[in-house]
Enzyme design. Structure first.
Site, short mmCIF file in Angstrom:
data_model
loop_
_atom_site.label_atom_id
_atom_site.label_comp_id
_atom_site.label_asym_id
_atom_site.label_seq_id
_atom_site.Cartn_x
_atom_site.Cartn_y
_atom_site.Cartn_z
NE ARG A 45 -30.81 7.00 -7.69
CZ ARG A 45 -31.49 7.02 -6.54
NH1 ARG A 45 -31.17 6.22 -5.59
NH2 ARG A 45 -32.51 7.85 -6.37
CB THR A 46 -27.42 11.67 -12.00
OG1 THR A 46 -28.34 10.63 -12.35
CG2 THR A 46 -26.64 12.07 -13.24
CE LYS B 207 -28.97 37.11 -8.42
NZ LYS B 207 -27.57 37.53 -8.28
NE ARG C 246 -31.00 14.71 -13.73
CZ ARG C 246 -31.21 13.59 -13.03
NH1 ARG C 246 -31.93 13.64 -11.92
NH2 ARG C 246 -30.68 12.45 -13.40
CG HIS D 141 -30.43 9.99 -17.61
ND1 HIS D 141 -29.12 10.39 -17.40
CD2 HIS D 141 -30.96 9.78 -16.37
CE1 HIS D 141 -28.89 10.40 -16.09
NE2 HIS D 141 -29.98 10.04 -15.44
#
Ligand code: NCD
Length: 324
Positions: A60-61, A88, A109, A137
């Site tokens: 969703r986000t 890396k 995120r 959030h």
């Protein structure tokens, strides 16, 4: 009220917002909703590029930010854990220093709390926290509050945000759930806050630092482990998933998994005008027999995510909303 407070802002935690900023955002989100209903797309952010940087799974986000930028005529580049140079050994600061050369705003995120803020400290373009581990959030809290304010019948017909007089019951994994950390803190920042009822098993109680902040903000607060007893008073039932991936062992998860299930039988004990919300994804905490109940608002809430994120992108990028 002015949109200036949003322009150029990193969006990291809900402590950044106040009532006036929320009203500006929600007005813009409603305008976005009307625009999408009437013409699907605008050129407001044409020529602007969003970098979607997700080091944790998201449906969703990530997709709503992607759709939000595209509905405003902008473009999107996407980076995930598997495709980034973090593999890396690149630092988050260097990843941001690189990506900001290609884009105008970053959405990030990350599984580790505080990492998005660390990234923002190296950025000259706005960075938006799309969830940092068990931390916050903030954009979910914005869309949650927008949904409460516009979808609860009594809030929607009141002046202002309309949340005073409502009891917001937060249910489930309050310990690991970043959505409930942000939502409860955001609810405590509005001029006339709702009452809060925190419902969880003992093991999954709201972290002390969040609880203490709610108390010092002066919110009317109760905590218990009994959903059935709390239900009759609730105006908004905000249900959350037990966050399996945040537990130290499978045994610890199994002990509290399935603690609460909201189903059609339970809903018979709730107010006629109560609304049920959930940030999604759900596992088994809301039975599918609730979906057809008019009080179930989690899919509408999810759709609102796109409108609120459209508004947020337009505001942090300093767009002229009269050109929508
Ligand atoms: C939430 C999250 O990622 O914190 N999902 C979302 O963004 N809608 C809730 C969750 O994962 O349980």
């Amino acid at each position: 009220m002015s949109a200036d407070a949003w322009s150029g802002l990193h969006v990291l935690a809900v402590a950044q917002f106040d009532d006036a900023m929320l009203r500006v955002l929600f007005e813009a989100a409603s305008a976005m909703k009307r625009m999408v209903a009437s013409k699907r797309k605008s050129d407001l952010l044409r020529g602007r590029v969003l970098a979607n940087v997700f080091f944790e799974p998201s449906t969703r986000t990530m997709c709503s930010f992607d759709a939000a930028m595209k509905r405003l005529g902008g473009d999107v580049i996407s980076v995930s854990e598997g495709t980034s140079s973090a593999k890396k050994g690149e630092t988050i600061e260097d990843t941001v220093r690189c990506l900001q050369c290609y884009c105008d705003v970053l959405v990030m995120r990350h599984p580790v709390t505080g990492t998005v803020a660390q990234a923002a400290s190296a950025a000259r373009k706005p960075v938006i926290n799309a969830g940092d581990g068990v931390g916050e959030h903030p954009t979910q809290a914005l869309l949650d509050l927008f949904t409460m304010s516009s979808s609860h019948p009594r809030a929607a017909s009141a002046d202002g945000l309309g949340l005073d007089g409502l009891t917001l019951a937060l249910v489930g994994d309050l310990k690991h759930g970043r959505t409930v950390h942000s939502l409860s803190l955001l609810a405590s920042r509005v001029a006339k806050p709702p009452k809060l009822h925190l419902i969880s098993p003992d093991e999954l109680r709201m972290p002390a630092h969040v609880h203490d902040e709610l108390v010092s903000a002066g919110v009317q607060l109760r905590a218990s482990d009994n959903l059935a007893a709390a239900l009759a008073d609730a105006d908004v039932l905000y249900v959350t998933r037990v966050q399996r991936e945040r537990f130290e062992s499978a045994e610890a998860y199994q002990k509290v998994a399935g603690s609460y299930v909201v189903d059609a039988a339970l809903m018979r004990g709730a107010k006629e005008d109560m609304i049920v919300m959930h940030p999604l994804p759900r596992v088994d905490e809301i039975a599918t027999d609730v979906d057809a109940d008019p009080r179930a608002r989690y899919f509408e809430q999810m759709e609102n995510g796109m409108y609120v994120r459209m508004a947020l992108l337009a505001l942090v990028l300093g767009a002229d909303l009269t050109q929508l």
